[in-house]
Design a protein around this motif. Structure first.
Motif, PDB file in Angstrom:
ATOM      1  N   LEU A   1     -22.044 -45.874 -56.006  1.00 22.90           N
ATOM      2  CA  LEU A   1     -23.097 -46.578 -55.263  1.00 22.90           C
ATOM      3  C   LEU A   1     -24.167 -47.087 -56.228  1.00 22.90           C
ATOM      4  O   LEU A   1     -25.364 -47.025 -55.961  1.00 22.90           O
TER       5      LEU A   1
ATOM      6  N   PRO B   1     -32.643 -59.561 -59.760  1.00 18.04           N
ATOM      7  CA  PRO B   1     -31.506 -58.886 -60.386  1.00 18.04           C
ATOM      8  C   PRO B   1     -30.796 -57.940 -59.417  1.00 18.04           C
ATOM      9  O   PRO B   1     -31.294 -56.851 -59.143  1.00 18.04           O
TER      10      PRO B   1
ATOM     11  N   GLN C   1     -30.099 -54.131 -59.781  1.00 14.12           N
ATOM     12  CA  GLN C   1     -31.133 -53.120 -59.602  1.00 14.12           C
ATOM     13  C   GLN C   1     -31.287 -52.697 -58.134  1.00 14.12           C
ATOM     14  O   GLN C   1     -32.148 -51.915 -57.790  1.00 14.12           O
TER      15      GLN C   1
ATOM     16  N   ILE D   1     -30.119 -51.362 -54.120  1.00 10.31           N
ATOM     17  CA  ILE D   1     -29.451 -50.199 -53.528  1.00 10.31           C
ATOM     18  C   ILE D   1     -28.101 -50.652 -52.971  1.00 10.31           C
ATOM     19  O   ILE D   1     -28.006 -51.649 -52.261  1.00 10.31           O
TER      20      ILE D   1
ATOM     21  N   HIS E   1     -24.806 -50.088 -50.679  1.00 10.03           N
ATOM     22  CA  HIS E   1     -24.377 -49.354 -49.488  1.00 10.03           C
ATOM     23  C   HIS E   1     -23.111 -50.002 -48.984  1.00 10.03           C
ATOM     24  O   HIS E   1     -23.039 -51.213 -48.840  1.00 10.03           O
TER      25      HIS E   1
ATOM     26  N   GLY F   1     -25.185 -45.823 -45.012  1.00  6.85           N
ATOM     27  CA  GLY F   1     -26.549 -46.158 -44.637  1.00  6.85           C
ATOM     28  C   GLY F   1     -26.944 -47.512 -45.210  1.00  6.85           C
ATOM     29  O   GLY F   1     -26.100 -48.371 -45.445  1.00  6.85           O
ATOM     30  N   CYS F   2     -28.223 -47.692 -45.453  1.00  4.38           N
ATOM     31  CA  CYS F   2     -28.695 -48.966 -45.975  1.00  4.38           C
ATOM     32  C   CYS F   2     -29.937 -48.739 -46.819  1.00  4.38           C
ATOM     33  O   CYS F   2     -30.359 -47.603 -47.010  1.00  4.38           O
ATOM     34  N   HIS F   3     -30.552 -49.839 -47.275  1.00  7.63           N
ATOM     35  CA  HIS F   3     -31.710 -49.698 -48.144  1.00  7.63           C
ATOM     36  C   HIS F   3     -32.914 -49.122 -47.416  1.00  7.63           C
ATOM     37  O   HIS F   3     -33.897 -48.774 -48.043  1.00  7.63           O
TER      38      HIS F   3
ATOM     39  N   ARG G   1     -31.549 -44.768 -46.623  1.00  6.83           N
ATOM     40  CA  ARG G   1     -31.214 -43.863 -47.728  1.00  6.83           C
ATOM     41  C   ARG G   1     -32.451 -43.343 -48.453  1.00  6.83           C
ATOM     42  O   ARG G   1     -32.576 -42.135 -48.668  1.00  6.83           O
ATOM     43  N   PRO G   2     -33.401 -44.223 -48.820  1.00  3.87           N
ATOM     44  CA  PRO G   2     -34.604 -43.678 -49.446  1.00  3.87           C
ATOM     45  C   PRO G   2     -35.352 -42.717 -48.514  1.00  3.87           C
ATOM     46  O   PRO G   2     -35.919 -41.727 -48.960  1.00  3.87           O
TER      47      PRO G   2
ATOM     48  N   GLN H   1     -29.360 -42.989 -56.697  1.00  6.96           N
ATOM     49  CA  GLN H   1     -28.843 -44.233 -56.115  1.00  6.96           C
ATOM     50  C   GLN H   1     -29.463 -44.504 -54.744  1.00  6.96           C
ATOM     51  O   GLN H   1     -29.241 -45.549 -54.159  1.00  6.96           O
ATOM     52  N   SER H   2     -30.189 -43.538 -54.213  1.00 12.28           N
ATOM     53  CA  SER H   2     -30.870 -43.774 -52.943  1.00 12.28           C
ATOM     54  C   SER H   2     -32.358 -44.022 -53.160  1.00 12.28           C
ATOM     55  O   SER H   2     -33.144 -44.010 -52.229  1.00 12.28           O
ATOM     56  N   ARG H   3     -32.728 -44.215 -54.382  1.00  8.76           N
ATOM     57  CA  ARG H   3     -34.116 -44.531 -54.701  1.00  8.76           C
ATOM     58  C   ARG H   3     -34.265 -46.036 -54.861  1.00  8.76           C
ATOM     59  O   ARG H   3     -33.401 -46.682 -55.452  1.00  8.76           O
ATOM     60  N   PHE H   4     -35.359 -46.558 -54.367  1.00  8.37           N
ATOM     61  CA  PHE H   4     -35.682 -47.941 -54.651  1.00  8.37           C
ATOM     62  C   PHE H   4     -35.839 -48.078 -56.166  1.00  8.37           C
ATOM     63  O   PHE H   4     -36.270 -47.146 -56.836  1.00  8.37           O
ATOM     64  N   ILE H   5     -35.492 -49.232 -56.693  1.00  5.14           N
ATOM     65  CA  ILE H   5     -35.412 -49.407 -58.146  1.00  5.14           C
ATOM     66  C   ILE H   5     -36.645 -48.873 -58.887  1.00  5.14           C
ATOM     67  O   ILE H   5     -36.532 -48.218 -59.912  1.00  5.14           O
TER      68      ILE H   5
ATOM     69  N   ARG I   1     -36.391 -45.341 -59.300  1.00  5.23           N
ATOM     70  CA  ARG I   1     -35.227 -44.957 -60.101  1.00  5.23           C
ATOM     71  C   ARG I   1     -35.534 -45.112 -61.588  1.00  5.23           C
ATOM     72  O   ARG I   1     -35.153 -44.284 -62.400  1.00  5.23           O
TER      73      ARG I   1
ATOM     74  N   ILE J   1     -40.747 -53.142 -60.776  1.00  4.68           N
ATOM     75  CA  ILE J   1     -40.020 -54.378 -61.037  1.00  4.68           C
ATOM     76  C   ILE J   1     -40.944 -55.558 -60.736  1.00  4.68           C
ATOM     77  O   ILE J   1     -41.734 -55.522 -59.791  1.00  4.68           O
ATOM     78  N   GLN J   2     -40.872 -56.585 -61.555  1.00  6.70           N
ATOM     79  CA  GLN J   2     -41.675 -57.781 -61.354  1.00  6.70           C
ATOM     80  C   GLN J   2     -40.768 -58.928 -60.943  1.00  6.70           C
ATOM     81  O   GLN J   2     -39.553 -58.810 -60.975  1.00  6.70           O
TER      82      GLN J   2
ATOM     83  N   GLY K   1     -37.734 -59.803 -62.996  1.00  7.52           N
ATOM     84  CA  GLY K   1     -36.796 -58.755 -63.371  1.00  7.52           C
ATOM     85  C   GLY K   1     -37.282 -57.886 -64.522  1.00  7.52           C
ATOM     86  O   GLY K   1     -36.608 -56.928 -64.896  1.00  7.52           O
TER      87      GLY K   1
ATOM     88  N   TYR L   1     -40.406 -55.284 -66.097  1.00  5.71           N
ATOM     89  CA  TYR L   1     -41.081 -54.152 -65.455  1.00  5.71           C
ATOM     90  C   TYR L   1     -42.509 -54.018 -65.945  1.00  5.71           C
ATOM     91  O   TYR L   1     -42.873 -54.556 -66.978  1.00  5.71           O
TER      92      TYR L   1
END
Ligand SMILES: Cc1cc2nc3c(=O)[nH]c(=O)nc-3n(C[C@H](O)[C@H](O)[C@H](O)COP(=O)(O)OP(=O)(O)OC[C@H]3O[C@@H](n4cnc5c(N)ncnc54)[C@H](O)[C@@H]3O)c2cc1C
Ligand code: SF4
Ligand code: SF4
Ligand code: FES
Lengths: 109, 819
Positions: free
Chosen positions: A16, A51, A54, A56, A58, B526-528, B531-532, B551-555, B558, B563-564, B567, B569
């Protein structure tokens, strides 16, 4: 389109999750699903170029981190009602190794 | 073929709104479980009964209001037997019998027969020209009558009667409404609002005879008039009876099922015979019957879940709201508004603007609302009513509505109907009214979720939700948009945040897949959104035990940077209490130069932001900052962000306490903790409040005699001053109260729900009781926070910069040099 190129071990991509492959035509995001399928897409969201690597992941979809477009990994299509499409590249796993074949379209996107 | 044999048979009696909504929900959950047959007396597919009023008024056509066309049934392999009525249920053989004598077997049966209009038992009620108002057939007859005749009498001054009267009037008839009582719509309106309504209908030409009791309907071969209790008579070529509805349960009763005022069902919508379900207006649940679609749709969902053998959900009854669908009249009513000794009322009356608002409170909560003339805040009041929000803190301004409280997106607009198409409704996504209306009518949208998905309106900050609901109501004419009673966590589940949190604890669920399995998630991973949320709930519930799922964290969380848009940071090191040193500044300057960081900016939280860092440089940037003694500022986290301080008694001539020192102490204790949404603190050294502590999630204002603790402020999408929580005398007590408060929020807040929203939802008094008054509870909360901090306070930057955690995250998998 290039032939199959070995790009690394499946285990190096989180389930994932995604990793990036650098190419002269721009980054390609390689995704791994829960059931160990891999998909490769240009690392650019059809919305404003976010991008996708980066985001999530699913099922067989990824959510762009910038404004939550959801993209189908298999087709690169944005899930309705959003519209747009990202280039895909053939990818496969054999004996734990990930292979990629780059479609030149990456360069122009 | 094989699965045909093994599939169970579901028979539905009643091809109406509740029955078909159940079937739709069932298909979503278990598309292949049943062979479905639907019987409907009416010769149509399923249509939107609510919109019969606009059809009668000539504002819509029958085609416009079709919900499920005959093709829909075919596409979903449903056998639709329209125009066929079931006359008997044979429970012994598990068969239904049609009026033509056909027998059809069932494994499960769903009764959704709706209700019938009550026809008063008056002499002459059988005469041609005397009709109810229930279905397309009735509407056709009324339209026909309006072309052939002139005078109509409508018996009943309720919602239905007034809509019928309005429609007939629009079709050119002279209409008199006869009502038994002296208030129109007395079940929804109080006498004042009823009077305003009457006045504006009279201005449009409607005539009222009330209070008046109808005694007889006159005529020989067709109705010619009606006679009333006072002996007077009125001429009429058409009499519409709209005095109420009677649940249609004869069929069930004949079959020996327990019925009172409707078919009696359990919380899972089953009758006394477990194979037989019932939903809709024909049903009686916990002594209640319903006559509006929103509760019926709630029932449909629960019933579908059970039919799909996912028995988790139960129906707990509904609160309803009503809106009269007479174009140009704004009227909203919800809940219970009868006066009572334990109730308080807030009333606003502006005769010139034709506005009347009455909000009824009980135990600090809204229990009823009647709005006339300006209904824009109807959904907002209704939401608070259903959520049981403690509204005492906004009491003085309550009657002016959400806009006035800084909760509405637009103020000064009193009707969406009056807005131009270019009016922007959703500021976040720049969606204007015209675009929403277009999407609703072209794509046949019904719910708030549909509108969000198609237009993005109200999908971001949500402050325009009320407006979007109004646009929906005004475009559709009905009240479809009514949000479900409990908000599901996201589209992947029907369960609410609270349910999920409760079940995680009760069932000791310790991984995301375990939660999804147990609670029957509708999607694979699940979805974005969910999951978080689940990751946070598990982390907060099982500190030290649960393994954070990256992998269930927003970027941002993570990779521990923000993020800007391009792309890259941004990196914000922690500056405790906003205090820094020359050597830290030097290190920051060096890092910025070494990595060619394009922008260095001071943030609003008293720290320094390095913007435009490439992802692969992050570990090296952190390593250099770590070397200078700096750690992550968690500027990206749903967690403790900053503690803003002023210089306080150390330097300031007004300072009463060491606000800087206290701020640093708080930050050192609380950093690293994850919370439902971001948490920002402020500490001011005196009431001049230079640290702006009173618009933070938690703020301390130092005074001579101690420390005032405030919380639940906001200065983002919404602006809101804090609430005063308590005053204490020492720094240690301050720390204890703030930590306990934060822990309570961590345990009860919904993911992404800021502290002020949480406070709105559960109520200031509730929180004060548990954090301030109940000292033992405060200490227990404090203890739980301290325990979880053991596992939270490791610098994520150091782990990644020098201990190789997540190394793969920051490096490309491969670099290809294509020829
Ligand atoms: C003019 C009008 C305006 C309304 N406005 C609103 C509004 O603004 N907001 C709101 O929330 N609600 C409104 N309502 C109420 C709403 O339409 C009903 O609550 C809802 O339609 C009830 O759904 P149901 O499925 O229980 O019954 P129905 O939709 O009535 O469906 C029952 C169906 O079963 C069929 N049937 C009955 N017995 C049998 C049998 N033995 N065999 C086969 N078929 C049978 C009937 O013919 C009917 O088609 C309005 C209703 C009317 C009439
Ligand atoms: S809040 Fe009071 S103590 Fe702090 S800087 Fe301002 S005036 Fe001085
Ligand atoms: S206010 Fe915040 S979210 Fe909006 S543009 Fe500025 S930094 Fe971005
Ligand atoms: S760039 Fe991907 S959603 Fe906007």
């Amino acid at each position: 389109m290039t032939g199959w190129i070995e790009i690394g071990a499946l285990d190096d991509i989180p389930r994932l999750g995604s990793r990036v492959v650098r190419t002269p035509g721009g980054n390609i995001a390689v995704f791994r699903t829960e059931s160990d399928e891999v998909f490769a897409l240009d690392d650019r969201c059809p919305h404003k170029g976010g991008p996708l690597s980066q985001g999530i992941v699913h099922n067989k979809r990824v959510t762009c981190p910038l404004h939550n477009f959801v993209i189908e990994l298999a087709s690169g299509q944005a899930v309705a009602p959003d519209e747009g499409c990202t280039h895909t590249h053939p990818a496969k796993v054999e004996n734990g190794i990930v292979w990629l074949s780059v479609r030149q379209a990456a360069a122009v996107s | 073929m094989l699965d045909k044999v093994t599939k169970q048979k579901l028979v539905v009696i009643g091809n109406g709104m509740a029955g078909i909504r159940t079937v739709e929900a069932l298909l979503e959950r278990a598309p292949d479980l049943y062979d479905i047959t639907v019987f409907g007396s009416e010769p149509y597919g399923n249509y939107n009964r609510i919109l019969l009023s606009p059809v009668l008024a000539g504002e819509k056509t029958v085609d416009d209001i079709m919900l499920n066309t005959v093709d829909w049934y075919e596409d979903n392999n449903i056998a639709l037997r329209k125009g066929e009525t079931i006359s008997m249920i044979d429970r012994r053989t598990c068969e239904v019998v049609t009026d033509a004598g056909d027998r059809v077997p069932y494994d499960r049966l769903l009764i959704a027969t709706g209700s019938n209009p009550i026809m008063l038992p008056l002499p002459g009620k059988e005469l041609p020209g005397v009709i109810g108002f229930r279905d397309i057939y009735d509407v056709d007859r009324m339209i026909k009558a309006s072309t052939d005749y002139r005078n109509a009498v409508v018996i009943g001054g309720g919602l239905l009667g007034l809509e019928a009267a309005n429609g007939l009037m629009k079709r050119g008839m002279n209409v008199t409404v006869v009502h038994l009582l002296d208030t129109l719509m007395e079940r929804q309106l109080d006498p004042v609002a009823g009077g305003l309504l009457r006045k504006s209908l009279e201005e449009r030409g409607m005539v009222f005879k009330m209070p008046a009791q109808t005694q007889a309907i006159l005529g020989e071969d067709r109705v010619t008039g009606a006679r009333f209790g006072d002996g007077t008579e009125l001429a009429a070529d058409l009499v519409v009876m709209a005095v109420g509805i009677r649940p249609n349960f004869e069929l069930a009763k004949k079959a020996g099922l327990h019925c009172e005022r409707g078919v009696v069902v359990s919380d899972t919508m089953q009758t006394y015979d477990g194979r037989i379900y019932a939903v809709g207006e024909c049903v009686q649940h916990r002594r209640q019957t319903y006559g509006l679609v929103a509760p019926l749709f709630d029932q449909a969902k629960v019933c579908a879940n059970h039919l799909a053998m996912k028995g988790f959900a139960t129906y707990d009854g509904s609160v309803t709201s009503t809106k009269l669908k007479v174009t140009g009249i704004d009227l909203f009513s919800a809940g219970d508004f009868a006066p009572g000794p334990d109730k308080e009322e807030i009333v606003l009356q502006d005769a010139n603007r034709g506005v009347y608002k009455r909000i009824i409170l009980k135990d600090k909560k809204i229990v009823g609302a009647v709005l006339y003339g300006d209904t824009i805040d109807g959904p907002w009041y209704f939401q608070h009513l259903r959520d049981g929000t403690d509204v005492s803190h906004m009491r003085e301004r309550l009657v002016f509505g959400a806009a006035n409280l800084g909760e509405g997106g637009v103020s000064g607009q009193n009707s969406v109907a009056a807005m131009s198409d270019e009016t922007e409704i959703c500021g976040c996504n720049g969606v204007c009214k015209g675009a929403i209306v277009k999407a609703i009518s072209e794509k046949k949208l019904f719910t708030l979720d549909d509108v969000r998905a198609h237009t993005k309106a109200s999908s971001s900050c949500g402050s325009c939700t009320g407006l979007v609901e109004q646009v929906l109501a005004f475009t559709l004419g009905g009240d479809y948009s009514a949000a479900p009673k409990v908000k599901p966590l996201c589209k992947c589940t029907d369960h609410s945040h609270d349910d999920v949190r409760r079940v995680i604890i009760e069932q000791q669920l310790k991984t995301i897949p375990a939660v999804m399995r147990f609670m029957e998630w509708k999607t694979l991973n699940g979805c974005h959104s969910c999951r978080p949320a689940l990751n946070y709930y598990l982390l907060a519930t099982w500190p030290g035990e649960y393994r954070d799922d990256q992998q269930s964290r927003f970027i941002n969380e993570r990779v521990h940077a923000n993020i800007q848009k391009d792309g890259t940071y941004s990196v914000v090191p922690r500056m405790w209490g906003g205090v820094t040193t020359p050597s830290e500044l030097r290190a920051i300057a060096d890092v910025a130069e070494k990595f060619n960081i394009p922008t260095v900016k001071v943030t609003g939280g008293q720290r320094i932001d390095l913007l435009g860092v490439k992802k692969e440089d992050l570990p090296a940037v952190w390593a250099d900052l770590n070397d200078a003694g700096m750690v992550s500022g968690h500027a990206y986290a749903k967690g403790l962000r900053t503690v803003k301080t002023c210089v306080g008694s150390e330097w300031c001539r007004f300072g009463t306490q060491d606000s800087t020192g206290l701020g640093v102490k708080l930050e050192k204790f609380m950093w690293g903790s994850w919370t439902p949404a971001k948490v920002k603190l402020g500490v001011s050294g005196c009431p001049r409040n230079c640290a702006e502590a009173t618009c933070k999630d938690v703020g301390v204002v130092c005074v001579d005699s101690g420390y005032e603790i405030h919380f639940a402020g906001a200065a983002g999408l919404h602006i809101k001053g804090t609430e005063f929580l308590t005053k204490v005398e020492t720094e240690d007590e301050t720390l204890e109260v703030i930590v306990a408060l934060t822990q309570l929020y961590r345990e009860e807040g919904w993911y992404l729900e800021r502290m002020y929203k949480w406070c709105d939802r559960v109520g200031l008094e509730q929180i004060r009781k548990r954090v301030v008054d109940d000292v033992a509870n405060r200490k227990a909360l404090f203890g739980r926070f301290a325990h979880s901090q053991q596992f939270a306070q490791t610098d994520p930057w150091a782990e990644r910069a020098s201990r190789g955690v997540d190394r793969n995250e920051f490096a490309p998998l491969a670099e290809l040099e294509l020829a």
